[in-house]
Design a protein around this motif. Structure first.
Motif, PDB file in Angstrom:
ATOM      1  N   LYS A   1     -13.831   8.110   3.921  1.00 15.53           N
ATOM      2  CA  LYS A   1     -14.314   6.956   4.545  1.00 15.53           C
ATOM      3  C   LYS A   1     -15.884   7.032   4.453  1.00 15.53           C
ATOM      4  CE  LYS A   1     -10.467   5.459   7.527  1.00 15.53           C
ATOM      5  NZ  LYS A   1     -10.629   3.903   7.083  1.00 15.53           N
TER       6      LYS A   1
ATOM      7  N   ASN B   1      -3.983  -0.591   6.617  1.00 13.78           N
ATOM      8  CA  ASN B   1      -5.128  -0.117   6.259  1.00 13.78           C
ATOM      9  C   ASN B   1      -6.238  -0.836   6.959  1.00 13.78           C
ATOM     10  OD1 ASN B   1      -4.237   2.375   5.002  1.00 13.78           O
ATOM     11  ND2 ASN B   1      -3.863   1.115   3.289  1.00 13.78           N
TER      12      ASN B   1
ATOM     13  N   ARG C   1      -1.438   3.241  -2.860  1.00 11.65           N
ATOM     14  CA  ARG C   1      -1.849   3.837  -1.428  1.00 11.65           C
ATOM     15  C   ARG C   1      -3.366   3.677  -1.149  1.00 11.65           C
ATOM     16  NH1 ARG C   1      -0.736   9.704  -3.371  1.00 11.65           N
ATOM     17  NH2 ARG C   1       0.978   8.810  -4.342  1.00 11.65           N
ATOM     18  N   SER C   2      -3.501   3.218   0.069  1.00  5.58           N
ATOM     19  CA  SER C   2      -5.107   2.918   0.714  1.00  5.58           C
ATOM     20  C   SER C   2      -5.428   1.673   0.415  1.00  5.58           C
ATOM     21  CB  SER C   2      -6.072   3.990  -0.055  1.00  5.58           C
ATOM     22  OG  SER C   2      -5.676   5.371   0.231  1.00  5.58           O
TER      23      SER C   2
ATOM     24  N   ASP D   1       0.796  -1.112  -0.064  1.00  5.17           N
ATOM     25  CA  ASP D   1      -0.072  -0.149   0.090  1.00  5.17           C
ATOM     26  C   ASP D   1       0.830   1.212  -0.147  1.00  5.17           C
ATOM     27  OD1 ASP D   1       0.832   0.179   2.679  1.00  5.17           O
ATOM     28  OD2 ASP D   1      -0.933  -0.880   3.625  1.00  5.17           O
TER      29      ASP D   1
ATOM     30  N   ARG E   1      -6.478  -2.082   0.873  1.00  4.13           N
ATOM     31  CA  ARG E   1      -6.486  -3.350   1.735  1.00  4.13           C
ATOM     32  C   ARG E   1      -6.105  -4.624   1.458  1.00  4.13           C
ATOM     33  NH1 ARG E   1      -8.096   1.721   2.977  1.00  4.13           N
ATOM     34  NH2 ARG E   1      -9.244   2.125   4.712  1.00  4.13           N
TER      35      ARG E   1
ATOM     36  N   ASP F   1      -9.025   0.467  10.023  1.00  2.00           N
ATOM     37  CA  ASP F   1     -10.646   0.501   9.757  1.00  2.00           C
ATOM     38  C   ASP F   1     -11.489  -0.163  10.921  1.00  2.00           C
ATOM     39  OD1 ASP F   1     -10.316   1.242   6.967  1.00  2.00           O
ATOM     40  OD2 ASP F   1     -10.328  -0.571   6.179  1.00  2.00           O
TER      41      ASP F   1
ATOM     42  N   THR G   1     -11.138   6.263  -1.998  1.00  2.00           N
ATOM     43  CA  THR G   1      -9.566   6.321  -1.326  1.00  2.00           C
ATOM     44  C   THR G   1      -8.845   7.152  -2.349  1.00  2.00           C
ATOM     45  OG1 THR G   1      -8.584   4.505  -2.386  1.00  2.00           O
ATOM     46  CG2 THR G   1      -9.932   4.137  -0.450  1.00  2.00           C
TER      47      THR G   1
END
Length: 265
Positions: free
Chosen positions: A234, A87, A57-58, A14, A60, A91, A239
């Motif tokens: 979110k 990530n 990035r971001s 990520d 999961r 969450d 994202t």
């Protein structure tokens, strides 16, 4: 890593591995990061290394499994670095058992390639007391990563134990991603774990002491510029990585002298 000879390095993960926080206008996605620096260190030590970076990035764990796993395996890597799950840990509502199950599935598939596999624990970023429950979750994640590393014979970069990151200079404005200094330091640590000689140095520097008013102002700016936009994303289910692709989606030969910047001119 016993064999320092040229091979193929594939980075998976990520924002941590993409390089967020280490800005570089000429490089893909506008960042450099520790993985680029590791690739360059490998090539300087043994010319001929190839490098791909699939991290976005971001992402999961479910995204990394769906989008990065098979492409990484198809590249026939000799070295793989994986940081994933941070990530998911952040969450709300996710369970550590489910996170580690997905993480171990990913590690198992990558380990089956026979490549040298490098894993990472996650650092406890001091951003707010409100996030105390997430720190406990992160501790459980780290314990699981350490066990999985042993189980699959992976090398471990125990990032959670690096005291240098107690210095705010090692973090970017969002307080969640490493700064240039942080990425540089981590690159040195990864090369150390791989027993690859390098010339990366780290000088411990302190930021100027801030008064109470300045700290309060900085905190308000951080909440406005980083926390509220993050909460908004979110709520919208979006994202920062939704419109981005991998930085180095196909293996590139890393020039041993001028490094990857030579490929971006």
């Amino acid at each position: 890593m016993a064999d320092h000879g040229p091979g193929r390095y594939v980075a998976v993960g990520d924002s941590f591995t993409e390089g967020v926080g280490d800005s570089s206008k000429r490089r893909p996605n506008g960042v450099r990061g520790w993985a680029d620096r590791v690739a360059e260190g490998l090539a300087r030590n043994s010319p001929g290394w190839e490098y791909a970076n699939l991290a976005i990035r971001s992402k999961r764990l479910r995204h990394i499994i769906a989008e990065q796993l098979e492409p990484a395996i198809a590249m026939n890597p000799t070295l793989i670095t994986l940081y994933a799950g941070g990530n998911d840990v952040m969450d709300f509502g996710t369970k550590i058992a489910d996170i580690l199950d997905n993480y171990e599935f990913l590690v198992g598939r990558l380990a089956d390639t026979g490549a040298t596999l490098v894993l990472f624990t996650g650092y406890d970023v001091e951003v707010s007391p409100i996030l105390g429950p997430l720190r406990r979750k992160n501790h459980a994640y780290n314990d699981g990563v350490r066990l999985i590393a042993v189980r699959y014979g992976a090398l471990l970069v125990d990032y959670a134990t690096f005291t240098a990151y107690a210095n705010s200079r090692m973090w970017g404005p969002d307080r969640l991603h490493m700064s240039k200094a942080g990425h540089k330091y981590l690159a040195a640590k990864v090369l150390d774990v791989l027993t690859v000689p390098h010339g990366i140095t780290h000088q411990e520097k302190r930021k100027a002491t801030r008064g109470v008013r300045q700290r309060a102002r900085d905190h308000r700016v951080w909440v406005t510029d980083w926390v509220l936009p993050l909460v908004g994303r979110k709520l919208r289910g979006t994202t920062l990585g939704d419109t981005l692709g991998p930085r180095w989606p196909e293996p590139v030969r890393v020039p041993p002298k001028k490094g990857l910047k030579k490929l971006t001119k």
